[in-house]
Design a protein around this motif. Structure first.
Motif, mmCIF file in Angstrom:
data_model
loop_
_atom_site.group_PDB
_atom_site.id
_atom_site.type_symbol
_atom_site.label_atom_id
_atom_site.label_comp_id
_atom_site.label_asym_id
_atom_site.label_seq_id
_atom_site.Cartn_x
_atom_site.Cartn_y
_atom_site.Cartn_z
ATOM 1 N N LEU A 279 0.849 -1.427 -0.140
ATOM 2 C CA LEU A 279 -0.053 0.148 0.241
ATOM 3 C C LEU A 279 0.919 0.972 0.011
ATOM 4 C CD1 LEU A 279 -2.748 -1.085 2.422
ATOM 5 C CD2 LEU A 279 -3.155 -0.783 -0.060
ATOM 6 N N LYS A 282 -0.467 4.030 2.090
ATOM 7 C CA LYS A 282 -1.701 4.700 2.119
ATOM 8 C C LYS A 282 -2.566 3.651 2.810
ATOM 9 C CE LYS A 282 -5.303 5.521 -1.334
ATOM 10 N NZ LYS A 282 -5.669 5.553 -2.909
ATOM 11 N N SER A 284 -5.765 1.878 3.157
ATOM 12 C CA SER A 284 -6.868 1.483 2.128
ATOM 13 C C SER A 284 -7.404 0.115 2.104
ATOM 14 C CB SER A 284 -6.383 1.563 0.630
ATOM 15 O OG SER A 284 -7.094 1.019 -0.465
ATOM 16 N N ARG A 286 -8.059 -1.990 -0.136
ATOM 17 C CA ARG A 286 -7.782 -2.417 -1.422
ATOM 18 C C ARG A 286 -7.684 -3.820 -1.727
ATOM 19 N NH1 ARG A 286 -2.866 -0.119 -4.696
ATOM 20 N NH2 ARG A 286 -4.001 1.837 -3.841
ATOM 21 N N PRO A 348 -4.593 -2.858 7.666
ATOM 22 C CA PRO A 348 -5.051 -1.294 7.160
ATOM 23 C C PRO A 348 -6.578 -0.980 8.016
ATOM 24 C CG PRO A 348 -4.431 -2.832 5.445
ATOM 25 C CD PRO A 348 -4.386 -3.801 6.703
#
Length: 431
Positions: A279, A282, A284, A286, A348
């Motif tokens: 990541l 970041k 996220s 995802r 995360p």
């Protein structure tokens, strides 16, 4: 931005890291020494062993449900570093009680200390995450959170192994000594003054309800908290199953149970580091759905391995004997991959909790998460006990974990969709 490893050289992070590391180590040293003592020295049936493991897990988790709201209020209202020092001094006293229980072989006294450690962790938990965005730059929060998670699970590994291998009297001395070192480390954590001042609500049930209601109306927080809670339910179920599974399915001694728990801990630590690299700092979700679906694949393979395991029930295998058996490395690979993908999923989500809200609310947000987590984990511990009580074998109970992985994947996907929608709305408002 300082790299994740570089943060370990910073006074604003290193004492916090060491303090939480030692606390996690002590929790697991004491808990596993007690559970393994009961499993291998006192109880002689898989039902009694599973029951005691579930009771111990439930008692440790219960304070999170009862006191997290108060812990979050205190952490947001007073200097977080000062509260940490008070909590770590309390740990020394709690471990003195636990050590006494170990020395005289008194399980009720050990359980009292276990509840005390649960209370200790309840008040420490919101602070260790909430203090990170207060001392870190925005692009360092994910790295700092990942290091805390990785350190926690390396500590769990150490505590788990020590709990299974140390002589009980040595463990009794060790838990007190580690608590003392943890308190000393906490004295070096930089000050973290409150951003706001709250009027404390000492009614734990009313404050818990209000805190959850005030937090879960934010869709991204709601989805992150539910996803984290389902993940920790998986961890709680596995923690309950491992000791009786190792003894009665894999026909191995308690040091193999320590290996299972240790591998799981290392795997989550590795997953924490991997997801931070992927990541690039970041925050996220995802990779959350893919991570937990991969986890489900390895859980299913672990189930197949347990179902097909053959051994000699009369003679419990040592670690060396277990490692020489056909199929062992498949079991260990499944375990570490379950943990790695789990770490990639959950880290995360914790960063979501501390970056989605204002810094004046971070401790209460983490506390709300802990309340929901604990409710799910107690339900999971009691539920898996009920499943085994109605006649489902310990190995077949692993399928419950598979179902929870599918639920986690759904939560992770919905969170990622909510994240993308929020980013799109922010872009539109800027335009």
């Amino acid at each position: 931005m300082i790299t994740s490893v570089g943060l370990l050289k910073q006074r604003r992070f290193l004492p916090l890291f060491v303090t939480q590391f030692l606390g996690a180590f002590n929790d697991n040293l004491f808990k596993n020494a007690m559970v393994f003592f009961a499993t291998y020295e006192i109880y002689k049936s898989v039902e009694a062993e599973t029951q005691f493991s579930a009771i111990a897990t439930g008692l440790f988790i219960l304070p999170f449900f009862l006191f997290s709201a108060l812990a979050g209020q205190l952490a947001d209202s007073y200097d977080k570093a000062r509260i940490m020092r008070i909590i770590k001094m309390a740990e020394v006293l709690i471990m003195l009680v636990g050590a006494t229980g170990i020395f005289i072989g008194n399980l009720p006294l050990m359980l009292v200390a276990l509840v005390g450690m649960g209370i200790h962790s309840t008040f420490f938990g919101p602070i260790k995450y909430a203090i990170i965005p207060q001392h870190m730059a925005p692009d360092e929060v994910l790295g700092g959170t990942g290091l805390v998670e990785a350190g926690t699970y390396i500590a769990i590994l150490g505590g788990t192994i020590a709990g299974g291998l140390l002589d009980p009297h040595v463990a009794a001395v060790a838990v007190v000594a580690v608590a003392g070192i943890g308190w000393f480390s906490s004295t070096h954590i930089p000050t973290a003054p409150p951003v706001t001042k709250l009027k404390l609500d000492w009614n734990i049930f009313r404050s818990s309800y209000r805190l959850i209601a005030a937090t879960l109306h934010i869709k991204r927080l709601y989805l992150a908290i539910i996803a984290i809670s389902v993940f920790w339910t998986i961890a709680a179920v596995l923690a309950v199953l491992f000791p009786p599974l190792v003894k009665n399915v894999f026909h191995a001694q308690k040091d193999v149970a320590s290996v299972f728990l240790g591998i799981f801990s290392v795997g989550i630590a590795i997953g924490s580091v991997i997801i931070n690299r992927l990541l690039k700092g970041k925050v996220s979700a995802r990779y959350a759905p893919l991570s937990v679906l991969a986890m489900a694949i390895f859980v299913f393979d672990f189930y197949l391995s347990a179902r097909g395991w053959s051994g000699t029930p009369e003679n419990l295998a040592t670690t060396r004997e277990f490692l020489s058996m056909p199929g062992t490395w498949r079991v260990l690979l499944d375990l570490i991959m379950i943990a790695i993908t789990g770490g990639m999923f959950v880290v995360p989500l914790y960063a979501f909790l501390t970056t989605t809200v204002d810094k004046s609310q971070t401790s209460r947000t983490v506390a709300a998460n802990n309340i929901v987590n604990s409710a799910f984990m107690v339900f999971g511990s009691v539920g898996i006990l009920g499943v085994t009580e109605v006649g489902v074998s310990v190995s077949d109970a692993i399928l419950v974990v598979l179902l929870l992985c599918v639920i986690s994947a759904l939560c992770g996907w919905r969170l990622y969709q909510a994240e993308k929608a929020h980013e799109m709305d922010s872009t539109v408002s800027l335009d």
